[in-house]
Design a protein around this motif. Structure first.
Motif, PDB file in Angstrom:
ATOM      1  N   GLY A   5      -4.325   2.199   9.100  1.00  0.00           N
ATOM      2  CA  GLY A   5      -3.197   4.709   9.040  1.00  0.00           C
ATOM      3  C   GLY A   5      -3.671   4.696   7.410  1.00  0.00           C
ATOM      4  N   ARG A   6      -2.499   5.862   7.454  1.00  0.00           N
ATOM      5  CA  ARG A   6      -2.991   6.152   6.093  1.00  0.00           C
ATOM      6  C   ARG A   6      -2.993   5.783   4.914  1.00  0.00           C
ATOM      7  N   LEU A   7      -3.726   5.590   3.737  1.00  0.00           N
ATOM      8  CA  LEU A   7      -3.966   5.225   2.864  1.00  0.00           C
ATOM      9  C   LEU A   7      -2.228   5.281   2.032  1.00  0.00           C
ATOM     10  N   ASP A   8      -1.906   6.584   2.257  1.00  0.00           N
ATOM     11  CA  ASP A   8      -1.148   6.993   0.811  1.00  0.00           C
ATOM     12  C   ASP A   8       0.377   5.402   1.841  1.00  0.00           C
ATOM     13  N   HIS A   9       0.623   5.245   2.789  1.00  0.00           N
ATOM     14  CA  HIS A   9       1.643   4.064   3.639  1.00  0.00           C
ATOM     15  C   HIS A   9       0.441   2.922   3.011  1.00  0.00           C
ATOM     16  N   ALA A  10       0.027   2.779   3.014  1.00  0.00           N
ATOM     17  CA  ALA A  10      -0.873   1.678   2.701  1.00  0.00           C
ATOM     18  C   ALA A  10      -0.564   1.326   1.189  1.00  0.00           C
ATOM     19  N   LEU A  11      -0.565   1.777   0.183  1.00  0.00           N
ATOM     20  CA  LEU A  11      -0.246   2.112  -1.473  1.00  0.00           C
ATOM     21  C   LEU A  11       1.000   1.551  -1.294  1.00  0.00           C
ATOM     22  N   SER A  12       1.750   2.430  -0.841  1.00  0.00           N
ATOM     23  CA  SER A  12       2.807   2.367  -0.413  1.00  0.00           C
ATOM     24  C   SER A  12       3.579   0.608  -0.271  1.00  0.00           C
ATOM     25  N   ASN A  13       3.161   0.128   1.145  1.00  0.00           N
ATOM     26  CA  ASN A  13       3.265  -0.900   0.852  1.00  0.00           C
ATOM     27  C   ASN A  13       2.862  -2.337  -0.273  1.00  0.00           C
ATOM     28  N   VAL A  14       1.347  -2.018  -0.447  1.00  0.00           N
ATOM     29  CA  VAL A  14       1.347  -3.116  -1.401  1.00  0.00           C
ATOM     30  C   VAL A  14       2.236  -2.889  -2.622  1.00  0.00           C
ATOM     31  N   PHE A  15       2.661  -1.686  -2.855  1.00  0.00           N
ATOM     32  CA  PHE A  15       3.772  -2.115  -4.079  1.00  0.00           C
ATOM     33  C   PHE A  15       4.812  -1.861  -3.820  1.00  0.00           C
ATOM     34  N   LEU A  16       5.329  -2.212  -2.713  1.00  0.00           N
ATOM     35  CA  LEU A  16       7.178  -2.265  -2.779  1.00  0.00           C
ATOM     36  C   LEU A  16       8.129  -2.557  -3.453  1.00  0.00           C
ATOM     37  N   PRO A  17       7.309  -3.758  -4.294  1.00  0.00           N
ATOM     38  CA  PRO A  17       8.478  -4.234  -4.920  1.00  0.00           C
ATOM     39  C   PRO A  17       8.670  -3.066  -6.597  1.00  0.00           C
ATOM     40  N   GLY A  18       7.949  -2.421  -6.511  1.00  0.00           N
ATOM     41  CA  GLY A  18       8.051  -0.472  -6.885  1.00  0.00           C
ATOM     42  C   GLY A  18       9.271   0.007  -7.265  1.00  0.00           C
ATOM     43  N   ASP A  19      10.292  -0.636  -5.842  1.00  0.00           N
ATOM     44  CA  ASP A  19      11.178  -0.207  -5.622  1.00  0.00           C
ATOM     45  C   ASP A  19      12.704  -1.096  -5.516  1.00  0.00           C
ATOM     46  N   PRO A  20      13.141  -0.454  -7.604  1.00  0.00           N
ATOM     47  CA  PRO A  20      14.187  -1.399  -7.713  1.00  0.00           C
ATOM     48  C   PRO A  20      15.259  -1.776  -6.915  1.00  0.00           C
ATOM     49  N   GLU A  21      15.298  -1.320  -5.653  1.00  0.00           N
ATOM     50  CA  GLU A  21      16.054  -1.915  -4.449  1.00  0.00           C
ATOM     51  C   GLU A  21      15.567  -2.942  -4.022  1.00  0.00           C
ATOM     52  N   ILE A  22      13.906  -2.890  -4.075  1.00  0.00           N
ATOM     53  CA  ILE A  22      13.825  -4.115  -3.123  1.00  0.00           C
ATOM     54  C   ILE A  22      13.118  -5.210  -4.051  1.00  0.00           C
ATOM     55  N   ALA A  23      12.524  -4.712  -5.041  1.00  0.00           N
ATOM     56  CA  ALA A  23      11.899  -5.855  -6.154  1.00  0.00           C
ATOM     57  C   ALA A  23      13.276  -6.727  -6.350  1.00  0.00           C
ATOM     58  N   PRO A  24      14.233  -7.449  -6.181  1.00  0.00           N
ATOM     59  CA  PRO A  24      15.253  -8.356  -6.865  1.00  0.00           C
ATOM     60  C   PRO A  24      14.519  -9.458  -5.223  1.00  0.00           C
ATOM     61  N   PHE A  25      13.850  -8.637  -4.296  1.00  0.00           N
ATOM     62  CA  PHE A  25      14.032  -9.638  -3.542  1.00  0.00           C
ATOM     63  C   PHE A  25      12.316 -10.001  -2.663  1.00  0.00           C
ATOM     64  N   MET A  26      11.056 -10.027  -4.202  1.00  0.00           N
ATOM     65  CA  MET A  26       9.727  -9.846  -3.805  1.00  0.00           C
ATOM     66  C   MET A  26       9.153 -11.246  -2.975  1.00  0.00           C
ATOM     67  N   LYS A  27       9.705 -12.453  -3.877  1.00  0.00           N
ATOM     68  CA  LYS A  27       9.253 -13.195  -3.508  1.00  0.00           C
ATOM     69  C   LYS A  27       9.995 -14.180  -2.449  1.00  0.00           C
ATOM     70  N   GLN A  28      10.586 -13.058  -1.457  1.00  0.00           N
ATOM     71  CA  GLN A  28      10.538 -13.185  -0.361  1.00  0.00           C
ATOM     72  C   GLN A  28       9.669 -12.735   1.053  1.00  0.00           C
ATOM     73  N   ILE A  29       8.706 -10.897   0.410  1.00  0.00           N
ATOM     74  CA  ILE A  29       7.949 -10.811   1.356  1.00  0.00           C
ATOM     75  C   ILE A  29       6.031 -11.010   1.247  1.00  0.00           C
ATOM     76  N   SER A  30       5.736 -11.141   1.971  1.00  0.00           N
ATOM     77  CA  SER A  30       4.227 -10.986   2.149  1.00  0.00           C
ATOM     78  C   SER A  30       3.652 -10.392   3.582  1.00  0.00           C
ATOM     79  N   LEU A  31       2.844  -9.709   3.021  1.00  0.00           N
ATOM     80  CA  LEU A  31       1.873  -8.249   3.737  1.00  0.00           C
ATOM     81  C   LEU A  31       0.826  -9.544   4.082  1.00  0.00           C
ATOM     82  N   VAL A  32       1.030  -8.681   5.554  1.00  0.00           N
ATOM     83  CA  VAL A  32      -0.532 -10.174   6.629  1.00  0.00           C
ATOM     84  C   VAL A  32      -1.364  -9.481   7.388  1.00  0.00           C
ATOM     85  N   ASP A  33      -2.878 -10.062   7.208  1.00  0.00           N
ATOM     86  CA  ASP A  33      -3.679  -8.676   8.277  1.00  0.00           C
ATOM     87  C   ASP A  33      -4.401  -9.905   8.636  1.00  0.00           C
TER      88      ASP A  33
END
Length: 211
Positions: A101-129
């Motif tokens: 879908g949209r490129l802005d959404h894709a980039l937001s997802n690639v850089f999810l740990p840039g959000d301070p609320e998500i950053a502490p959990f980054m090692k628990q997250i995988s993106l898969v296709d």
């Protein structure tokens, strides 16, 4: 053991494995979960991409429905991720459909740990296709193992940091260092790869060509 939770983002049209402990549909991806006969444990999003009839169907079949306002600070995927982490802070989370879908959404997802609320959990997250698996590593020293079926491994730093790569086909050390945003198309060399970075975080992409 930590729960294994699958989150399906809006671009998801891939077959989802049936070995997860829970399934979360994000906006329109709820319909894809239902089409595959998988449980819809949580449906979340602003649902601006579904019809009233489809939303009614989702509400009838979801164990829990959270409908957010379309005027919010988070994307639907970010909102879903934060909600699940609040419920299950130790869970291993796999997000499907994050790149379609949209490129802005894709980039937001690639850089999810840039959000301070998500950053502490980054090692628990995988993106898969079908062709890619993205994992995240915080500053420090780490070992990365090859994912079966993937051919290449690439590294993208986020933050002003020096990256070291050892044990790969193409190493990056103080002796040959050059700075790029993304170090693409590296490969494993019959061993784990060791990476280190002194700040920021690392996006690790294992991928293969489309067949």
């Amino acid at each position: 053991m930590p729960k294994k939770i699958a989150l399906l983002a809006g671009g998801c049209r891939v077959e989802i494995p049936q070995d997860f402990d829970a399934y979360v549909g994000i906006d329109r991806a709820c319909l894809w979960l239902l089409e595959q006969g998988l449980p819809l444990d949580l449906a979340i999003g602003d649902f601006d991409s579904v019809t009233d009839r489809e939303l009614q169907q989702i509400g009838q079949q979801a164990s829990q429905l959270i409908q957010a306002s379309s005027q919010k600070n988070d994307t639907d995927t970010e909102l879903a991720l934060k909600t699940v982490l609040d419920l299950y802070p130790q869970a291993q989370l796999t997000i499907f459909g994050a790149f379609g879908g949209r490129l802005d959404h894709a980039l937001s997802n690639v850089f999810l740990p840039g959000d301070p609320e998500i950053a502490p959990f980054m090692k628990q997250i995988s993106l898969v296709d079908e062709q890619n698996v993205i994992d995240y590593l915080p500053a420090g020293r780490h070992q990365i193992s090859a994912i079966p079926g993937m051919t290449y491994v690439s590294f993208m730093t986020e933050g002003a940091t020096n990256l070291t790569i050892k044990g790969a086909k193409y190493e990056l050390t103080s002796g040959n260092y050059f700075q790029k945003k993304i170090y693409s198309s590296n490969e494993f060399s019959n061993q784990a790869i060791e990476v280190s970075l002194n700040q920021g975080y690392l996006v690790v992409i294992q991928s293969k060509d489309k067949t």
